[in-house]
Design an enzyme around this catalytic site. Structure first.
Site, PDB file in Angstrom:
ATOM      1  N   LEU A 177       0.859  -1.185   0.000  1.00  0.00           N
ATOM      2  CA  LEU A 177       0.000   0.000   0.000  1.00  0.00           C
ATOM      3  C   LEU A 177       0.892   1.231   0.000  1.00  0.00           C
ATOM      4  CD1 LEU A 177      -2.797  -0.849   2.625  1.00  0.00           C
ATOM      5  CD2 LEU A 177      -3.115  -0.527   0.166  1.00  0.00           C
ATOM      6  N   ASP A 178       0.542   2.238  -0.801  1.00  0.00           N
ATOM      7  CA  ASP A 178       1.283   3.501  -0.794  1.00  0.00           C
ATOM      8  C   ASP A 178       1.216   4.141   0.589  1.00  0.00           C
ATOM      9  OD1 ASP A 178       1.810   3.197  -3.483  1.00  0.00           O
ATOM     10  OD2 ASP A 178       0.111   4.436  -4.115  1.00  0.00           O
TER      11      ASP A 178
END
Length: 335
Positions: free
Chosen positions: A75-76
């Site tokens: 996930l960013d």
């Protein structure tokens, strides 16, 4: 809390956590690894607290370094939500979560396009937004549902001829060929909230300067002639803010949520970027309210408290809070 019947320790397995917005997935994984390496859930009891002698180094490695751990889909930093963790033999099963169905909630802010397609990037161009209504957004969603062809952002780490795409854009290097579109499936896409101007989001302060815009145009025009990064801003009334709306989507692995928001805004003759992104489901792991067959995730605050609590308080069975939470949700892997 009822006692859980636990197989012979140590264990291998999979569990989900709720990653917070801000830290990278790797930093979150490192924090969990430090805890796992000191837990009898994942380390043989007679090896706890002892230095790892399995490899010769100039300095002794701590025991947690020998715990095999990984995550099933990054996930960013901007994003929060479900992150699947594999420990021991569980790491061999993480690939299934790269291609599984995932569910996201994302908020789009109209009127501004950024190089990264989210609010952590720089402004690329401004575009009109007064004409965009809830009804127009809803009418456009079917065009982005089903099997669609999606082009990854040029400011991404995907490589072309051994060079990351973002390097072409930043250095003004012509792309050797168009960015290859990928087939992805958007199983469902709906507008769940039209916030309008009722929000606190703002466009990024930093914008691409003239040289940066020219470099990006050079890279893109080498494969697509109709490219313009020229601003076409509207003049809002005093205190007026561009609208935001929240989308809920269920998508296949490999789907760029940011690209859906970017392309949808273009289709609406505007510009837009992501300001919030939450992964609410990854395969069977869900953030909350699990139904039959689902597995809930451990809140990140549980691991934070464990990292900050040096006393290591335990329950009547000798488990700390984070260990009990993980045991209650752990999918044990034997092979």
């Amino acid at each position: 809390m009822p006692k859980v019947s636990i197989p012979t320790l140590p264990l291998s397995g999979l569990f989900g956590i709720v990653k917070p917005s801000g830290p990278t997935s790797m930093s979150v994984l490192t924090d969990i690894k430090k805890l796992a390496g000191k837990s009898r859930i994942f380390v043989e009891a007679d090896k706890l607290g002892k230095p790892d002698q399995s490899k010769k180094h100039s300095r002794k490695r701590s025991r947690f370094d020998s715990v095999k751990i990984g995550q099933g889909g990054t996930l960013d930093p901007l994003a929060d939500g479900v992150l699947v963790i594999g420990v021991g033999r569980g790491t061999k099963h993480l690939n299934q979560f790269l291609d599984c169905t995932k569910e996201y909630y994302t908020t789009c802010l109209l009127g501004c396009e950024t190089d990264t397609y989210d609010n952590e990037g720089k402004r690329v161009r401004l575009a009109p937004w007064h004409h965009v209504t809830r009804e127009k957004v809803e009418a456009a969603l079917p065009k982005f549902t089903g099997e669609i062809s999606q082009t990854p952002p040029i400011f991404s780490a995907l490589k072309m001829d051994g060079r990351p795409l973002y390097e072409y854009a930043r250095k003004g290097i012509p792309l050797p060929r168009p960015i290859e579109p990928r087939k992805v499936t958007v199983h469902s896409l709906e507008l769940v909230e039209w916030k309008g101007a009722d929000h606190t989001y703002e466009w990024p302060q930093d914008a691409l300067d003239a040289d940066e815009k020219k470099a990006m145009e050079t890279a893109l025009k080498s494969v697509e002639s109709e490219i313009s990064l020229k601003d076409d801003p509207e003049t809002p009334d005093k205190g007026e803010k561009p609208p935001t709306f929240v989308l809920k989507m269920e998508v296949s692995g490999g789907t760029y949520v940011r690209s859906i928001v970017h392309d949808l805004a273009h289709h609406l003759n505007s510009a837009g970027h992501v300001v919030t992104l939450t992964r609410s489901r990854q395969g069977k792991f869900v953030m909350d309210k699990p139904t039959e067959g689902d597995v809930s995730c451990v809140p990140w605050e549980v691991f934070q408290r464990a990292s900050e609590n040096s006393s290591g308080e335990t329950d009547e069975d000798g488990w700390t809070e984070w260990e009990r939470e993980v045991l209650d949700r752990l999918e044990i892997i034997d092979k």
